[in-house]
Motif scaffolding. Sequence first.
Motif, PDB file in Angstrom:
ATOM      1  N   ASN A   1      12.223 -13.068  -5.570  1.00 53.97           N
ATOM      2  CA  ASN A   1      12.848 -13.046  -4.250  1.00 53.97           C
ATOM      3  C   ASN A   1      12.514 -11.732  -3.549  1.00 53.97           C
ATOM      4  OD1 ASN A   1      14.021 -15.551  -4.697  1.00 53.97           O
ATOM      5  ND2 ASN A   1      15.874 -14.664  -5.599  1.00 53.97           N
ATOM      6  N   ASP A   2      12.177 -11.818  -2.284  1.00 52.52           N
ATOM      7  CA  ASP A   2      11.673 -10.654  -1.549  1.00 52.52           C
ATOM      8  C   ASP A   2      12.828  -9.805  -1.011  1.00 52.52           C
ATOM      9  OD1 ASP A   2       9.942  -8.910  -0.406  1.00 52.52           O
ATOM     10  OD2 ASP A   2       9.216 -10.260   1.153  1.00 52.52           O
ATOM     11  N   VAL A   3      13.610  -9.249  -1.925  1.00 53.08           N
ATOM     12  CA  VAL A   3      14.792  -8.484  -1.518  1.00 53.08           C
ATOM     13  C   VAL A   3      14.443  -7.052  -1.136  1.00 53.08           C
ATOM     14  CG1 VAL A   3      16.323  -9.886  -2.951  1.00 53.08           C
ATOM     15  CG2 VAL A   3      15.295  -7.818  -3.914  1.00 53.08           C
ATOM     16  N   ASN A   4      13.221  -6.631  -1.409  1.00 51.97           N
ATOM     17  CA  ASN A   4      12.812  -5.251  -1.120  1.00 51.97           C
ATOM     18  C   ASN A   4      11.898  -5.148   0.097  1.00 51.97           C
ATOM     19  OD1 ASN A   4      13.943  -3.614  -3.460  1.00 51.97           O
ATOM     20  ND2 ASN A   4      12.850  -5.233  -4.565  1.00 51.97           N
ATOM     21  N   ASN A   5      11.919  -6.170   0.941  1.00 52.13           N
ATOM     22  CA  ASN A   5      11.008  -6.192   2.078  1.00 52.13           C
ATOM     23  C   ASN A   5      11.170  -4.976   2.979  1.00 52.13           C
ATOM     24  OD1 ASN A   5       9.052  -7.514   3.898  1.00 52.13           O
ATOM     25  ND2 ASN A   5      10.817  -7.678   5.266  1.00 52.13           N
ATOM     26  N   GLU A   6      12.422  -4.640   3.308  1.00 50.30           N
ATOM     27  CA  GLU A   6      12.651  -3.488   4.194  1.00 50.30           C
ATOM     28  C   GLU A   6      12.196  -2.192   3.543  1.00 50.30           C
ATOM     29  OE1 GLU A   6      16.612  -3.276   5.622  1.00 50.30           O
ATOM     30  OE2 GLU A   6      16.560  -5.240   6.621  1.00 50.30           O
ATOM     31  N   ARG A   7      12.433  -2.064   2.259  1.00 52.04           N
ATOM     32  CA  ARG A   7      12.023  -0.856   1.544  1.00 52.04           C
ATOM     33  C   ARG A   7      10.505  -0.725   1.526  1.00 52.04           C
ATOM     34  NH1 ARG A   7      14.056   0.583  -4.618  1.00 52.04           N
ATOM     35  NH2 ARG A   7      13.543   2.803  -4.581  1.00 52.04           N
ATOM     36  N   ILE A   8       9.822  -1.841   1.317  1.00 46.46           N
ATOM     37  CA  ILE A   8       8.360  -1.825   1.292  1.00 46.46           C
ATOM     38  C   ILE A   8       7.799  -1.545   2.683  1.00 46.46           C
ATOM     39  CG2 ILE A   8       6.307  -3.265   0.905  1.00 46.46           C
ATOM     40  CD1 ILE A   8       7.905  -4.631  -1.372  1.00 46.46           C
ATOM     41  N   GLN A   9       8.420  -2.116   3.698  1.00 43.49           N
ATOM     42  CA  GLN A   9       7.975  -1.842   5.065  1.00 43.49           C
ATOM     43  C   GLN A   9       8.144  -0.369   5.401  1.00 43.49           C
ATOM     44  OE1 GLN A   9       6.522  -4.132   7.402  1.00 43.49           O
ATOM     45  NE2 GLN A   9       6.046  -2.107   8.231  1.00 43.49           N
ATOM     46  N   SER A  10       9.217   0.230   4.913  1.00 47.37           N
ATOM     47  CA  SER A  10       9.436   1.654   5.147  1.00 47.37           C
ATOM     48  C   SER A  10       8.348   2.492   4.483  1.00 47.37           C
ATOM     49  CB  SER A  10      10.816   2.061   4.602  1.00 47.37           C
ATOM     50  OG  SER A  10      11.027   3.446   4.750  1.00 47.37           O
ATOM     51  N   ILE A  11       7.921   2.087   3.288  1.00 46.89           N
ATOM     52  CA  ILE A  11       6.834   2.786   2.601  1.00 46.89           C
ATOM     53  C   ILE A  11       5.551   2.702   3.425  1.00 46.89           C
ATOM     54  CG2 ILE A  11       5.337   2.719   0.559  1.00 46.89           C
ATOM     55  CD1 ILE A  11       7.845   1.777  -1.021  1.00 46.89           C
ATOM     56  N   ALA A  12       5.276   1.511   3.948  1.00 49.53           N
ATOM     57  CA  ALA A  12       4.079   1.329   4.776  1.00 49.53           C
ATOM     58  C   ALA A  12       4.147   2.182   6.034  1.00 49.53           C
ATOM     59  CB  ALA A  12       3.919  -0.147   5.140  1.00 49.53           C
ATOM     60  N   ASP A  13       5.316   2.211   6.676  1.00 53.43           N
ATOM     61  CA  ASP A  13       5.475   3.012   7.897  1.00 53.43           C
ATOM     62  C   ASP A  13       5.221   4.489   7.599  1.00 53.43           C
ATOM     63  OD1 ASP A  13       6.106   0.704   9.250  1.00 53.43           O
ATOM     64  OD2 ASP A  13       8.282   1.021   9.157  1.00 53.43           O
ATOM     65  N   GLY A  14       5.700   4.943   6.449  1.00 52.58           N
ATOM     66  CA  GLY A  14       5.510   6.338   6.088  1.00 52.58           C
ATOM     67  C   GLY A  14       4.044   6.703   5.868  1.00 52.58           C
ATOM     68  N   LEU A  15       3.251   5.702   5.525  1.00 53.83           N
ATOM     69  CA  LEU A  15       1.821   5.926   5.311  1.00 53.83           C
ATOM     70  C   LEU A  15       0.998   5.610   6.554  1.00 53.83           C
ATOM     71  CD1 LEU A  15       1.463   4.306   1.747  1.00 53.83           C
ATOM     72  CD2 LEU A  15       1.296   6.749   2.292  1.00 53.83           C
ATOM     73  N   GLY A  16       1.680   5.161   7.603  1.00 55.02           N
ATOM     74  CA  GLY A  16       0.950   4.764   8.802  1.00 55.02           C
ATOM     75  C   GLY A  16       0.061   3.563   8.549  1.00 55.02           C
ATOM     76  N   ALA A  17       0.568   2.626   7.741  1.00 54.41           N
ATOM     77  CA  ALA A  17      -0.231   1.478   7.323  1.00 54.41           C
ATOM     78  C   ALA A  17       0.480   0.169   7.633  1.00 54.41           C
ATOM     79  CB  ALA A  17      -0.512   1.566   5.821  1.00 54.41           C
ATOM     80  N   THR A  18      -0.283  -0.898   7.744  1.00 56.53           N
ATOM     81  CA  THR A  18       0.278  -2.230   7.868  1.00 56.53           C
ATOM     82  C   THR A  18       0.518  -2.784   6.463  1.00 56.53           C
ATOM     83  OG1 THR A  18      -1.915  -3.251   7.921  1.00 56.53           O
ATOM     84  CG2 THR A  18      -0.931  -2.659  10.034  1.00 56.53           C
ATOM     85  N   VAL A  19       1.227  -3.898   6.394  1.00 55.72           N
ATOM     86  CA  VAL A  19       1.489  -4.554   5.112  1.00 55.72           C
ATOM     87  C   VAL A  19       0.634  -5.812   5.011  1.00 55.72           C
ATOM     88  CG1 VAL A  19       3.190  -5.722   3.658  1.00 55.72           C
ATOM     89  CG2 VAL A  19       3.843  -3.687   4.979  1.00 55.72           C
ATOM     90  N   VAL A  20      -0.180  -5.905   3.963  1.00 61.08           N
ATOM     91  CA  VAL A  20      -0.891  -7.142   3.654  1.00 61.08           C
ATOM     92  C   VAL A  20      -0.127  -7.823   2.525  1.00 61.08           C
ATOM     93  CG1 VAL A  20      -2.996  -8.165   2.710  1.00 61.08           C
ATOM     94  CG2 VAL A  20      -3.151  -6.342   4.411  1.00 61.08           C
ATOM     95  N   ASP A  21       0.539  -8.923   2.868  1.00 60.08           N
ATOM     96  CA  ASP A  21       1.349  -9.668   1.910  1.00 60.08           C
ATOM     97  C   ASP A  21       0.516 -10.832   1.378  1.00 60.08           C
ATOM     98  OD1 ASP A  21       3.166 -11.208   0.516  1.00 60.08           O
ATOM     99  OD2 ASP A  21       4.767 -10.993   1.992  1.00 60.08           O
ATOM    100  N   VAL A  22       0.194 -10.783   0.094  1.00 60.06           N
ATOM    101  CA  VAL A  22      -0.674 -11.790  -0.510  1.00 60.06           C
ATOM    102  C   VAL A  22      -0.080 -13.185  -0.399  1.00 60.06           C
ATOM    103  CG1 VAL A  22      -1.724 -12.549  -2.687  1.00 60.06           C
ATOM    104  CG2 VAL A  22      -1.700 -10.131  -2.096  1.00 60.06           C
ATOM    105  N   THR A  23       1.243 -13.296  -0.385  1.00 65.58           N
ATOM    106  CA  THR A  23       1.881 -14.609  -0.439  1.00 65.58           C
ATOM    107  C   THR A  23       2.177 -15.213   0.924  1.00 65.58           C
ATOM    108  OG1 THR A  23       4.158 -13.737  -0.492  1.00 65.58           O
ATOM    109  CG2 THR A  23       2.989 -13.931  -2.599  1.00 65.58           C
ATOM    110  N   ASP A  24       1.852 -14.525   2.025  1.00 64.70           N
ATOM    111  CA  ASP A  24       2.275 -15.065   3.326  1.00 64.70           C
ATOM    112  C   ASP A  24       1.302 -16.079   3.919  1.00 64.70           C
ATOM    113  OD1 ASP A  24       0.179 -13.608   4.393  1.00 64.70           O
ATOM    114  OD2 ASP A  24       1.427 -12.199   5.501  1.00 64.70           O
TER     115      ASP A  24
END
Length: 340
Positions: A208-231
């Motif tokens: 279950n993708d309960v850490n989506n916001e946390r992962i998005q925050s990590i991406a924002d901190g790196l100035g990166a987009t998120v590539v989600d393999v399952t989407d």
Amino acid sequence: MKIAIATIQSINYGNRLQNYALQQALKPYGKVVSLRREKVPAIKLALRGVRKYVKHDSFSNFREFDARYVDHSREVLSLDCEAPNLANAYDKFVIGSDQVWNPNFPFNSSQDYLPMVPPEKKLAYAASFGVSDLGDKADEIAGYLQGVPHISMREDAGAELVRQLTGRDVPVVLDPTMLLSPEDWTRVARRPKGMPKDRFIFKYVLGNDVNNERIQSIADGLGATVVDVTDGSMLIGPSEFVWLVANCEAVCTDSFHASVFALLHHKPLGIFERVDAEKDMSSRFDTLCRLFTAEKCRARNDGFDMNCMDWSAFETRLAELRMDSHDWLNSAINVGVTRG
């Protein structure tokens, strides 16, 4: 020698990549094929769950990967057929790797221990039960294990189960994917079609993708987009999976093999616990993190730090474990072999 690999064959990134890696590791010993598995209703049932993780449109990428990179046998290993002629077709049979002995898989059966093959022809490399408790199947599995004289496991928990069931101490070896270098993996990597040129982090979450916001925050901190393999936004097979890990800024995952490839490519790594697993499957991460001092990569731990790895120390440790793993494989595969 003629060598046959008996492993799971499913629409799963890690499974297909470990199958290829084990094939490559065995090639110095002779001609290697992977035993074709019969497509039975139980496997079709299992594929329904796979579609949660791999979009149907990507199945063709898996078929292409297998056709290009994995050599398969003419013989078919069937759940309900003893395949009496199979034993004479090959000099050695290698069971593994991945969760080939997971009793909770609907396609698991006694055939995963190759009962039709004489013991002297069998070995198991980096096999995994995938779980730490075999439940009411323990006695049955103990009997199957007696017919496999040479066993190495992928996890500490698996080695302990073998000890409890058989009284034998068996080694823990590297997953086959870690026997290959990043340069080796470059040969099968392929950029996904439609991949943007932006910096990105690699996200592969099976629970279950309960850490989506946390992962998005990590991406924002790196100035990166998120590539989600399952989407399902891109067609991603095993080759594309390898390319994405090799070219991302960081990896956020609850997948064992995604974590392995992140380490191999020296990527910042966040390991998240799988939330919806019916059984505790964390033993794989317990062993991986113990072997490479990567506990701080686990998001559940105090001091979580995606950049915690000392890559020089990692490479030194990896070289040692590769040597140990190859030594075990060489010894087990050459037992009883006479050279002309």
